[in-house]
Design a protein around this motif. Structure first.
Motif, PDB file in Angstrom:
ATOM      1  N   ASP A   1      -4.499 -37.005  -3.891  1.00 25.84           N
ATOM      2  CA  ASP A   1      -3.179 -36.855  -4.772  1.00 25.84           C
ATOM      3  C   ASP A   1      -3.373 -37.975  -5.860  1.00 25.84           C
ATOM      4  N   VAL A   2      -3.937 -37.742  -6.872  1.00 24.88           N
ATOM      5  CA  VAL A   2      -4.107 -39.033  -7.671  1.00 24.88           C
ATOM      6  C   VAL A   2      -3.047 -39.588  -8.546  1.00 24.88           C
ATOM      7  N   HIS A   3      -1.838 -39.184  -8.303  1.00 21.03           N
ATOM      8  CA  HIS A   3      -0.335 -39.435  -9.101  1.00 21.03           C
ATOM      9  C   HIS A   3       0.696 -39.499  -8.075  1.00 21.03           C
ATOM     10  N   SER A   4       0.730 -40.609  -7.602  1.00 23.70           N
ATOM     11  CA  SER A   4       2.152 -41.084  -6.689  1.00 23.70           C
ATOM     12  C   SER A   4       2.606 -42.279  -6.920  1.00 23.70           C
TER      13      SER A   4
ATOM     14  N   CYS B   1      -3.891 -40.849  -0.876  1.00 21.78           N
ATOM     15  CA  CYS B   1      -2.762 -40.788  -2.243  1.00 21.78           C
ATOM     16  C   CYS B   1      -3.201 -42.009  -2.831  1.00 21.78           C
TER      17      CYS B   1
ATOM     18  N   LYS C   1      -2.966 -47.511 -14.674  1.00 25.40           N
ATOM     19  CA  LYS C   1      -1.789 -46.486 -15.286  1.00 25.40           C
ATOM     20  C   LYS C   1      -1.116 -47.039 -16.341  1.00 25.40           C
TER      21      LYS C   1
ATOM     22  N   ALA D   1      -1.828 -37.508 -18.018  1.00 28.62           N
ATOM     23  CA  ALA D   1      -1.005 -37.413 -16.852  1.00 28.62           C
ATOM     24  C   ALA D   1      -0.096 -36.060 -17.271  1.00 28.62           C
TER      25      ALA D   1
ATOM     26  N   GLU E   1      -4.252 -33.801 -15.183  1.00 25.77           N
ATOM     27  CA  GLU E   1      -3.593 -33.459 -13.729  1.00 25.77           C
ATOM     28  C   GLU E   1      -2.353 -32.999 -13.696  1.00 25.77           C
TER      29      GLU E   1
ATOM     30  N   ALA F   1       0.519 -33.352 -11.689  1.00 26.10           N
ATOM     31  CA  ALA F   1       1.688 -33.827 -11.319  1.00 26.10           C
ATOM     32  C   ALA F   1       3.288 -33.616 -12.095  1.00 26.10           C
TER      33      ALA F   1
ATOM     34  N   GLY G   1      -2.205 -33.732  -8.747  1.00 25.00           N
ATOM     35  CA  GLY G   1      -1.248 -34.905  -8.650  1.00 25.00           C
ATOM     36  C   GLY G   1      -0.017 -34.459  -8.367  1.00 25.00           C
TER      37      GLY G   1
ATOM     38  N   ASP H   1       3.150 -36.498  -8.211  1.00 19.78           N
ATOM     39  CA  ASP H   1       4.385 -37.350  -8.753  1.00 19.78           C
ATOM     40  C   ASP H   1       5.114 -38.035  -7.672  1.00 19.78           C
TER      41      ASP H   1
END
Length: 397
Positions: A63-66, A94, A167, A267, A292, A294, A321, A323
């Motif tokens: 998961d590239v977006h957390s 993550c 980010k 994003a 991604e 998310a 992703g 989020d």
């Protein structure tokens, strides 16, 4: 005489109460032919479709977006509980996008990596305001001439402290300001040294540009997300004080074009999940741009035929992703969206779906596409994840 007056007073009071009751407008509950307030709308589908029960992602996922600093507030107990969720849902790693800079990175790393060194990675963030006063943009760090140079140095330090990328939050373009109070522009050439430094550091830039198109439209009877914006009017970016949706995206894409050696993630499906042809056009034009998923399966899942074709065609450019960290029920919906051919199911566990009153459909993607979205693309773009991923994934076979 006194008793009669009291009785008459009581009678008058009761009469007035009765008149008031009958004079009231009927409740707007939609029942017995009455009007219905949208906030009272609770549609329950009568459609009977067979759900697919999944117990986790088909392949161990990245998961590239957390957001573990923002959402868990560095609570050890919540982190322990979410790692159990990751185990059950087969999320190997993550990437927390909340690393910040300097010693704050060390603090976040201590929180995430002390007990779970193979399960988490971090991106850094820029501090645009610095020690400046909130209402005085002339005092903000981003308006100092040496800001880009110092941020480039800070990013090199962030990499040495273990971060894998940068980010940028949506305040860049929608909140952060110049000395005269105008909004910073995403393609302001003052900040080119930052994007150049990211290329030299091999530091991908994941940038949140804009928000759903409906947030930039009037909150009126034509806005398909009226109910959501009525509850959260602060999410609206409609008005002359904000740039238009298309202006923000165009500015971002000019940055991508000016810096072909810098890898960018758009994003939330490049901020325009409602317009897959537009995303396809920029992916074709800019080989250094990726997207991604998310918080955008709601948009993709309501256009199942177009979205499936898009995800298959651009399978090398799409990453997972979420989020999150989110409740486990929402994570399950990501797998259901990507893996199954289920019809007309929710994209959120919430009573009020956060992104519109609609249901979604599954993509039923081939395994080779799932593997790329779940982990292969992330490992190619972020090779620093490989050792962590392989260690975590071994326990999920």
């Amino acid at each position: 005489m006194r008793a009669r007056i009291i009785l008459m007073s009581i009678a008058v009071a009761l009469l007035l109460q009765a008149i008031a009751i009958f004079a009231q407008d009927p409740p707007l509950d939609g029942r017995d032919g009455r009007q219905l307030l949208l906030e009272n709308f609770r549609p329950q589908t009568t459609l009977q479709v067979q759900p697919t029960v999944l117990h986790g992602a088909k392949f161990p996922a990245i998961d590239v977006h957390s957001h573990f600093r923002i959402r868990l507030k560095h609570s050890p107990e919540q982190l322990d509980e979410f790692v159990k969720v990751m185990d059950r849902q087969r999320i190997a790693v993550c990437v927390s996008l909340d690393g910040q800079l300097g010693e704050n990175i060390d603090e976040h790393a201590k929180y995430l990596l002390t007990k779970y060194p193979s399960r988490f990675a971090m991106f850094a963030n820029l501090d645009w305001q610095g020690t400046g006063k909130a209402g005085e943009p002339a005092t903000w760090d981003c308006n100092r001439p040496d800001f880009p140079r110092r941020m480039a140095i800070s990013l090199k330090d962030a990499k040495e402290r273990g971060c894998l990328g940068l980010k940028i939050f949506k305040g860049f373009g929608l909140e952060y300001k110049n000395t005269d109070g105008s909004l910073l522009k995403i393609d302001d050439q003052r900040f080119d040294p930052i994007w150049q430094a990211c290329a030299e550091l091999k530091f991908p830039v994941l940038i949140h540009v804009a928000d759903p198109l409906a947030f930039f439209q009037p909150i009126d009877e034509k806005n398909e997300r009226w109910e959501e914006l009525h509850r959260r009017p602060e999410w609206s970016f409609y008005g002359p004080q904000f740039p238009k949706h298309e202006e923000l995206l165009a500015a971002f894409h000019r940055v991508v074009e000016r810096h072909p050696k810098t890898i960018f993630f758009g994003a939330h499906m490049d901020g325009q999940a409602e317009n897959l042809p537009a995303i396809a056009a920029v992916l074709e034009r800019y080989p250094n741009l990726n997207v991604e998923l998310a918080s955008r399966i709601a948009e993709l899942g309501r256009q199942p035929h177009s979205a499936r074709k898009f995800l298959i065609k651009y399978q090398d450019r799409v990453l997972l992703g979420t989020d999150g960290p989110w409740p486990e029920e929402r994570l399950k919906l990501y797998w259901r969206f990507l893996e199954t051919e289920d019809e007309y199911f929710p994209y959120s566990e919430k009573e009020f779906p956060p992104q519109g009153f609609w249901q979604i459909y599954g993509m039923h993607l081939p395994d080779e596409v799932l593997r790329k979205i779940y982990f292969e693309n992330a490992l190619r773009i972020l090779p620093g994840l490989r050792e962590k991923y392989e260690q975590a994934a071994r326990t999920m076979k």
